[in-house]
Motif scaffolding. Structure first.
Motif, PDB file in Angstrom:
ATOM      1  N   PRO A 215       0.041   4.542  14.740  1.00 21.30           N
ATOM      2  CA  PRO A 215       0.063   3.256  13.857  1.00 21.30           C
ATOM      3  C   PRO A 215       1.285   3.328  12.811  1.00 21.30           C
ATOM      4  N   LEU A 216       1.900   2.188  12.399  1.00 14.65           N
ATOM      5  CA  LEU A 216       3.052   2.198  11.608  1.00 14.65           C
ATOM      6  C   LEU A 216       3.065   0.958  10.818  1.00 14.65           C
ATOM      7  N   ILE A 217       3.130   0.894   9.417  1.00 17.29           N
ATOM      8  CA  ILE A 217       3.045  -0.140   8.714  1.00 17.29           C
ATOM      9  C   ILE A 217       4.442  -0.122   7.953  1.00 17.29           C
ATOM     10  N   VAL A 218       5.049  -1.345   7.516  1.00 17.29           N
ATOM     11  CA  VAL A 218       6.186  -1.324   6.956  1.00 17.29           C
ATOM     12  C   VAL A 218       6.065  -1.811   5.570  1.00 17.29           C
ATOM     13  N   THR A 219       6.684  -1.359   4.569  1.00 14.15           N
ATOM     14  CA  THR A 219       6.649  -1.778   3.264  1.00 14.15           C
ATOM     15  C   THR A 219       8.057  -1.561   2.410  1.00 14.15           C
ATOM     16  N   TYR A 220       8.354  -2.089   1.259  1.00 18.10           N
ATOM     17  CA  TYR A 220       9.413  -2.013   0.611  1.00 18.10           C
ATOM     18  C   TYR A 220       9.867  -0.593   0.175  1.00 18.10           C
ATOM     19  N   HIS A 221      11.101  -0.121  -0.024  1.00 19.86           N
ATOM     20  CA  HIS A 221      11.428   1.035  -0.503  1.00 19.86           C
ATOM     21  C   HIS A 221      11.135   0.949  -2.001  1.00 19.86           C
ATOM     22  N   PRO A 222      10.630   2.161  -2.648  1.00 22.27           N
ATOM     23  CA  PRO A 222      10.443   1.962  -4.125  1.00 22.27           C
ATOM     24  C   PRO A 222      11.880   1.582  -4.911  1.00 22.27           C
ATOM     25  N   ALA A 223      12.786   2.078  -4.483  1.00 20.49           N
ATOM     26  CA  ALA A 223      14.208   1.978  -5.216  1.00 20.49           C
ATOM     27  C   ALA A 223      14.407   0.429  -5.294  1.00 20.49           C
ATOM     28  N   TYR A 224      13.892  -0.469  -4.348  1.00 25.09           N
ATOM     29  CA  TYR A 224      14.029  -1.920  -4.381  1.00 25.09           C
ATOM     30  C   TYR A 224      13.252  -2.558  -5.110  1.00 25.09           C
ATOM     31  N   LEU A 225      11.834  -1.870  -5.271  1.00 28.61           N
ATOM     32  CA  LEU A 225      10.867  -2.575  -5.921  1.00 28.61           C
ATOM     33  C   LEU A 225      11.179  -2.471  -7.539  1.00 28.61           C
ATOM     34  N   LEU A 226      12.193  -1.335  -7.831  1.00 29.87           N
ATOM     35  CA  LEU A 226      12.516  -1.231  -9.309  1.00 29.87           C
ATOM     36  C   LEU A 226      13.541  -2.517  -9.584  1.00 29.87           C
ATOM     37  N   ARG A 227      14.197  -2.876  -8.747  1.00 29.31           N
ATOM     38  CA  ARG A 227      15.080  -4.036  -8.991  1.00 29.31           C
ATOM     39  C   ARG A 227      14.450  -5.416  -8.652  1.00 29.31           C
ATOM     40  N   SER A 228      13.457  -5.456  -7.928  1.00 26.75           N
ATOM     41  CA  SER A 228      12.556  -6.681  -7.693  1.00 26.75           C
ATOM     42  C   SER A 228      11.137  -6.380  -8.041  1.00 26.75           C
ATOM     43  N   LEU A 229      10.918  -6.460  -9.425  1.00 25.25           N
ATOM     44  CA  LEU A 229       9.452  -6.172  -9.812  1.00 25.25           C
ATOM     45  C   LEU A 229       8.435  -7.442  -9.220  1.00 25.25           C
ATOM     46  N   THR A 230       8.847  -8.527  -8.824  1.00 25.38           N
ATOM     47  CA  THR A 230       7.934  -9.442  -8.385  1.00 25.38           C
ATOM     48  C   THR A 230       7.468  -9.108  -6.999  1.00 25.38           C
ATOM     49  N   ASP A 231       8.031  -8.105  -6.242  1.00 26.65           N
ATOM     50  CA  ASP A 231       7.622  -7.745  -5.178  1.00 26.65           C
ATOM     51  C   ASP A 231       6.754  -6.703  -4.810  1.00 26.65           C
ATOM     52  N   LYS A 232       6.433  -6.073  -6.050  1.00 31.90           N
ATOM     53  CA  LYS A 232       5.486  -4.935  -6.283  1.00 31.90           C
ATOM     54  C   LYS A 232       4.124  -5.263  -5.786  1.00 31.90           C
ATOM     55  N   ALA A 233       3.785  -6.488  -5.894  1.00 34.02           N
ATOM     56  CA  ALA A 233       2.380  -7.050  -5.313  1.00 34.02           C
ATOM     57  C   ALA A 233       2.290  -7.113  -3.936  1.00 34.02           C
ATOM     58  N   LYS A 234       3.448  -7.294  -3.485  1.00 31.58           N
ATOM     59  CA  LYS A 234       3.626  -7.380  -1.647  1.00 31.58           C
ATOM     60  C   LYS A 234       3.303  -6.014  -1.196  1.00 31.58           C
ATOM     61  N   ALA A 235       4.101  -4.987  -2.039  1.00 37.61           N
ATOM     62  CA  ALA A 235       4.170  -3.697  -1.634  1.00 37.61           C
ATOM     63  C   ALA A 235       2.514  -3.050  -1.691  1.00 37.61           C
ATOM     64  N   TRP A 236       2.099  -3.538  -2.930  1.00 33.21           N
ATOM     65  CA  TRP A 236       0.635  -3.069  -2.707  1.00 33.21           C
ATOM     66  C   TRP A 236      -0.219  -3.745  -1.672  1.00 33.21           C
ATOM     67  N   GLU A 237       0.084  -4.818  -1.461  1.00 30.44           N
ATOM     68  CA  GLU A 237      -0.905  -5.513  -0.245  1.00 30.44           C
ATOM     69  C   GLU A 237      -0.333  -4.696   0.797  1.00 30.44           C
ATOM     70  N   ASP A 238       0.576  -4.144   1.331  1.00 33.27           N
ATOM     71  CA  ASP A 238       1.143  -3.294   2.534  1.00 33.27           C
ATOM     72  C   ASP A 238       0.157  -1.933   2.330  1.00 33.27           C
ATOM     73  N   LEU A 239       0.169  -1.460   1.179  1.00 33.32           N
ATOM     74  CA  LEU A 239      -0.629  -0.060   1.069  1.00 33.32           C
ATOM     75  C   LEU A 239      -2.054  -0.386   1.268  1.00 33.32           C
ATOM     76  N   CYS A 240      -2.477  -1.413   0.684  1.00 33.11           N
ATOM     77  CA  CYS A 240      -4.085  -1.648   1.082  1.00 33.11           C
ATOM     78  C   CYS A 240      -4.292  -1.980   2.427  1.00 33.11           C
ATOM     79  N   PHE A 241      -3.254  -2.459   3.222  1.00 29.33           N
ATOM     80  CA  PHE A 241      -3.514  -2.667   4.371  1.00 29.33           C
ATOM     81  C   PHE A 241      -3.366  -1.422   5.302  1.00 29.33           C
ATOM     82  N   ALA A 242      -2.355  -0.416   4.997  1.00 32.40           N
ATOM     83  CA  ALA A 242      -2.375   0.865   5.268  1.00 32.40           C
ATOM     84  C   ALA A 242      -3.734   1.592   5.036  1.00 32.40           C
ATOM     85  N   ARG A 243      -4.312   1.441   4.075  1.00 32.29           N
ATOM     86  CA  ARG A 243      -5.585   2.153   3.691  1.00 32.29           C
ATOM     87  C   ARG A 243      -6.682   1.701   4.537  1.00 32.29           C
TER      88      ARG A 243
END
Length: 255
Positions: A215-243
């Motif tokens: 199984p493979l799940i796609v999320t944002y690169h941390p370097a991108y999240l440092l520039r686009s703070l509003t997408d951190k919530a989306k990345a957390w959703e991805d990690l919750c999906f992964a968990r």
């Protein structure tokens, strides 16, 4: 210049080519017969050269596919398969638990990673560590971190296709040795390389993909999240999906 001056310089008498001499004629075009022979030789040589190249590539892939961890890391450390070897300081092999359930894959080392030889050690690495801690994970706690390429692309550009292709056997062997239960790709480059897709992150996230039966799940690169703070919530959703994906696997295994 007059004749007397030429004579003083030892440049007389002047010799002139007659019209029609060998030096006066233009090179003749190759004969039909010689062109045919040359074409025939090329037709024989090119496939043979291609066969040698393919054979060498196959031998390399086979050697890598049978390497253990120590052998694999040694191969990476001396690799010259692509041009990235010319500008790197250190190869960046990977880090973490070699029997991890979670495998995180980024695109390639940055400047600090190139200096230290470890992936995700700059500001992006600190953010990744925080994300892992929120999942009660860590670099050596059921997690392994690697990249699509093992050497830093100059100026942090995206890896070129040929560079990713040359590094791919190393990554495939790492995956085979780890046997993770889940792969999480960090950023567009990693996702597109593993999935063979040109789709955007937006269209790839939130779905359960598969790579080599894993199984493979796609999320944002941390370097991108440092520039686009509003997408951190989306990345957390991805990690919750992964968990949740990992937990579902564990429940199925217990049934």
């Amino acid at each position: 210049m007059d004749a007397n001056r030429l004579k003083e310089l030892g440049l007389l008498p002047l010799w002139r080519l007659k019209s029609g001499t060998a030096l006066d004629r233009q090179p003749s075009a190759p004969s039909v017969e010689s062109s045919s022979i040359e074409s025939s030789l090329i037709q024989q040589i090119v496939p043979e050269a291609q066969e040698v190249i393919l054979s060498a590539a196959s031998d390399r892939d086979t050697t890598i596919a049978h390497a253990d961890w120590e052998q694999l890391e040694q191969m990476v450390s001396v690799c010259t398969a692509c041009q990235l070897c010319q500008t790197r300081r250190k190869t960046v092999f990977g880090v973490g638990d070699k029997q991890a359930d979670w495998l995180f894959i980024g695109e390639g080392p940055g400047a600090r990673e190139d200096t230290l030889g470890e992936p995700f050690v700059g500001q992006a690495g600190k953010l990744l560590d925080s994300m892992l801690q929120a999942l009660k994970l860590g670099r050596n706690q059921n997690v392994y971190i690697a990249n699509i390429v093992k050497c830093r692309p100059p100026n942090n550009r995206n890896p070129q296709d040929i560079e990713a292709q040359q590094c791919r056997p190393y990554l495939l062997r790492q995956i085979a040795l780890i046997q993770p239960k889940l792969i999480v790709t960090l950023g567009k480059v990693a996702a597109q390389n593993l999935l063979g897709s040109g789709d955007s992150i937006a269209s790839l996230r939130g779905k359960l993909h598969e790579f080599a039966g894993i199984p493979l799940i796609v999320t944002y690169h941390p370097a991108y999240l440092l520039r686009s703070l509003t997408d951190k919530a989306k990345a957390w959703e991805d990690l919750c999906f992964a968990r949740e994906t990992i937990l579902m696997q564990q429940r199925k295994a217990q049934q």
